[in-house]
Design a protein around this motif. Structure first.
Motif, PDB file in Angstrom:
ATOM      1  N   GLU A  96      13.374  16.856  13.984  1.00 36.16           N
ATOM      2  CA  GLU A  96      14.011  17.798  14.899  1.00 36.16           C
ATOM      3  C   GLU A  96      13.495  17.627  16.326  1.00 36.16           C
ATOM      4  N   CYS A 131       4.679  26.277  26.385  1.00 39.39           N
ATOM      5  CA  CYS A 131       5.806  26.763  27.194  1.00 39.39           C
ATOM      6  C   CYS A 131       5.189  27.223  28.513  1.00 39.39           C
ATOM      7  N   ARG A 137      16.165  19.075  19.322  1.00 41.15           N
ATOM      8  CA  ARG A 137      16.402  20.490  19.056  1.00 41.15           C
ATOM      9  C   ARG A 137      15.493  21.328  19.957  1.00 41.15           C
ATOM     10  N   PRO A 138      15.949  22.444  20.467  1.00 43.54           N
ATOM     11  CA  PRO A 138      15.091  23.297  21.304  1.00 43.54           C
ATOM     12  C   PRO A 138      13.770  23.606  20.603  1.00 43.54           C
ATOM     13  N   LYS A 196      11.690  25.978  20.660  1.00 40.29           N
ATOM     14  CA  LYS A 196      11.482  27.318  20.132  1.00 40.29           C
ATOM     15  C   LYS A 196      12.167  27.524  18.778  1.00 40.29           C
ATOM     16  N   GLU A 197      13.069  26.601  18.417  1.00 41.66           N
ATOM     17  CA  GLU A 197      13.795  26.722  17.152  1.00 41.66           C
ATOM     18  C   GLU A 197      13.193  25.862  16.036  1.00 41.66           C
ATOM     19  N   ILE A 198      12.141  25.123  16.329  1.00 43.88           N
ATOM     20  CA  ILE A 198      11.581  24.183  15.348  1.00 43.88           C
ATOM     21  C   ILE A 198      10.431  24.842  14.582  1.00 43.88           C
ATOM     22  N   SER A 199      10.662  25.130  13.325  1.00 38.99           N
ATOM     23  CA  SER A 199       9.625  25.751  12.494  1.00 38.99           C
ATOM     24  C   SER A 199       8.472  24.765  12.272  1.00 38.99           C
ATOM     25  N   ARG A 202       7.021  26.423   8.614  1.00 36.99           N
ATOM     26  CA  ARG A 202       8.190  25.822   7.985  1.00 36.99           C
ATOM     27  C   ARG A 202       8.042  25.946   6.462  1.00 36.99           C
ATOM     28  N   THR A 261      10.135  18.543  10.784  1.00 39.14           N
ATOM     29  CA  THR A 261       9.685  18.953  12.118  1.00 39.14           C
ATOM     30  C   THR A 261       9.751  17.796  13.105  1.00 39.14           C
ATOM     31  N   ASN A 296       5.269  28.607  16.591  1.00 43.79           N
ATOM     32  CA  ASN A 296       6.484  28.974  15.870  1.00 43.79           C
ATOM     33  C   ASN A 296       6.168  29.347  14.429  1.00 43.79           C
TER      34      ASN A 296
END
Length: 484
Positions: A124, A141, A129-130, A132-135, A151, A121, A148
């Protein structure tokens, strides 16, 4: 790009590194060109001002948060954000796992909460990395807080490494003071070889924090690491801080075989469960393990069942007796003032102290993300807001003043604890004398014996509490009876 990872100083901080920061720092170093620094503030002995100065020129600050350190962590984050507004601040650790939304609501100066394992995490985040895509990430926001998906746990922890050069100067003289005095001269190293715990004790968050998983290094990888530590650091003693070192007995037997086959001479300490097979206990001893730690918690079968410990008093006595015969130095971990515990239950616990060379008896404290915390939430005795109320103490003691379901007042529990620590000293006079010298050691033992004559009964414990509250007597008594 610079990443500063820090474990802020707090009252009661243990003299061990926070392994999570070291693993995260190593992972980021190995998978990016980011410059990484790890600060264990209490071990390094630097001031908070000096730590803030280090954060003035970093892009990211990662803070590990324990329940006991939460106020220091959040205050440090606030001060760093004021001094370096462009620094992105993330917090992680067991305490934040289920309080992530509330943390971001209460503290606008914290940017991210990293849940569960942080290696991938954090990497990333740094790689851009965006979000919203990071578990495993909770973040903002706009005015919304986004949680999210979790992971997945890292399946093979053999791919992870702890680069001790990140904290080498901080642990160069590190010692384990619970082991025999004769062993404390060995060049020592704290280590960890597994993650998680398959058991579900009601007072502990470990099983939930690690996603109900238990993973471990292969025997081959662990032995190779030990060989490297011996060669690089001259290590003579390893203290494994695994929540459960023996989670897979065949793995441990292979580990012991490899140590012998490679003629590796190393002393080490591990924590194991009551009920571990005699064969494993014997092989560990033959391979160099000299110290065993056991999470006993209680000597009462009723309470052991209540806390879902999964062991019995008979098993405790059998396992400890066998380990004593093998010549282990044995350390026990206990708790007092557990839910529904009576004086009779506590006395059963204190009876067990005579079987141990060293013991740690703790006042039971409440932590989030545990089954007992869930019980208190359901009863309405606590809410999540307690963790953000700065009028509360850092540690939430389970006592009658705070919780209606508790059986004892804080003073009553402290009387039991005084008795317990006196008894530990009296059961192990040789260590007291070796630690403090003959003159001071004998004096301490004499005070302990006299104190426990008073504390051995409920009437005496009540008298002791009254004596302690009499003006100048209070000062003198506390000085004499405190465990140095």
């Amino acid at each position: 790009m610079k990443l500063l990872l820090a474990n802020p100083m707090f009252k009661g901080a243990l003299g061990i590194p926070s392994f999570g920061l070291g693993f995260i720092g190593t992972y980021v170093k190995e998978h990016s060109d980011c410059e990484v620094e790890v600060v264990e503030q209490s071990m390094q002995g630097i001031s908070t001002e000096a730590l803030i100065e280090k954060a003035l020129n970093v892009d990211y600050l990662g803070l590990i948060c324990y329940t006991e350190s939460r106020f220091e962590v959040f205050d440090l984050a606030r001060r760093v954000k004021t001094a370096n507004p462009s620094c992105l601040i993330m917090v992680g650790g067991a305490h934040v796992q289920t309080l992530d939304r509330e943390i971001l609501l209460h503290y606008p100066f914290i940017d991210y909460v990293v849940r569960m394992e942080g290696e991938e995490t954090v990497l990333e985040i740094i790689q851009g990395r965006p979000l919203k895509e990071i578990s495993g990430l909770t973040w903002r926001c706009g005015t919304d807080i986004v949680r999210n998906p979790d992971r997945p746990a890292i399946a093979d922890i053999n791919c992870l490494r702890y680069d001790y050069s990140l904290i080498r100067h901080q642990i160069a003289d590190w010692k384990d003071y619970e082991i025999p005095v004769r062993m404390q001269g060995l060049n020592a190293l704290p280590a960890i070889a597994s993650r998680g715990c398959p058991y579900q004790c009601k007072f502990c968050a470990s099983n939930r924090h690690w996603g109900h998983s238990y993973r471990y290094m292969t025997p081959e990888n662990l032995v190779a690491l030990i060989e490297g530590w011996i060669e690089r650091y001259g290590t003579g003693y390893i203290r494994f801080y695994d929540a459960l070192f023996v989670g897979n007995e065949s793995r441990i037997l292979s580990f012991c075989d490899l140590l012998e086959q490679r003629n590796i001479k190393i002393s080490f300490r591990v924590d194991v469960r009551i009920g571990t097979s005699k064969n494993v206990l014997r092989r560990l001893r033959e391979a160099g393990c000299e110290v065993l730690g056991f999470g006993i918690e209680s000597g009462s079968d009723r309470i052991l069942k209540r806390i879902n410990k999964g062991i019995t008093r008979a098993q405790i006595e059998e396992t400890i007796g066998f380990c004593r015969d093998l010549g282990y130095w044995i350390i026990g971990f206990f708790m007092v003032s557990l839910p529904d515990e009576t004086e009779e239950d506590i006395l059963k616990t204190l009876e067990l102290l005579k079987y141990f060379n060293e013991a740690d008896v703790q006042f039971f404290k409440i932590h989030p993300n545990t089954a007992f915390y869930d019980e208190l939430l359901a009863k309405g005795e606590i809410t999540d807001q307690v963790w953000f109320d700065t009028t509360e103490e850092a540690e939430l003691f389970y006592c009658r003043e705070r919780f209606s379901s508790a059986q004892f007042t804080r003073e009553e529990v402290n009387s039991f604890l005084s008795y317990a620590y006196n008894k530990i000293s009296l059961c192990n006079p040789q260590k007291v004398i070796e630690t403090y010298g003959a003159l001071k050691g004998v004096a301490l033992l004499t005070v302990a014996a006299a104190s426990n004559m008073l504390l051995s009964g409920s009437w005496g414990r009540g008298l002791q509490r009254r004596i302690k509250n009499i003006g100048f007597v209070k000062s003198i008594y506390n000085r004499l009876s405190s465990r140095i």
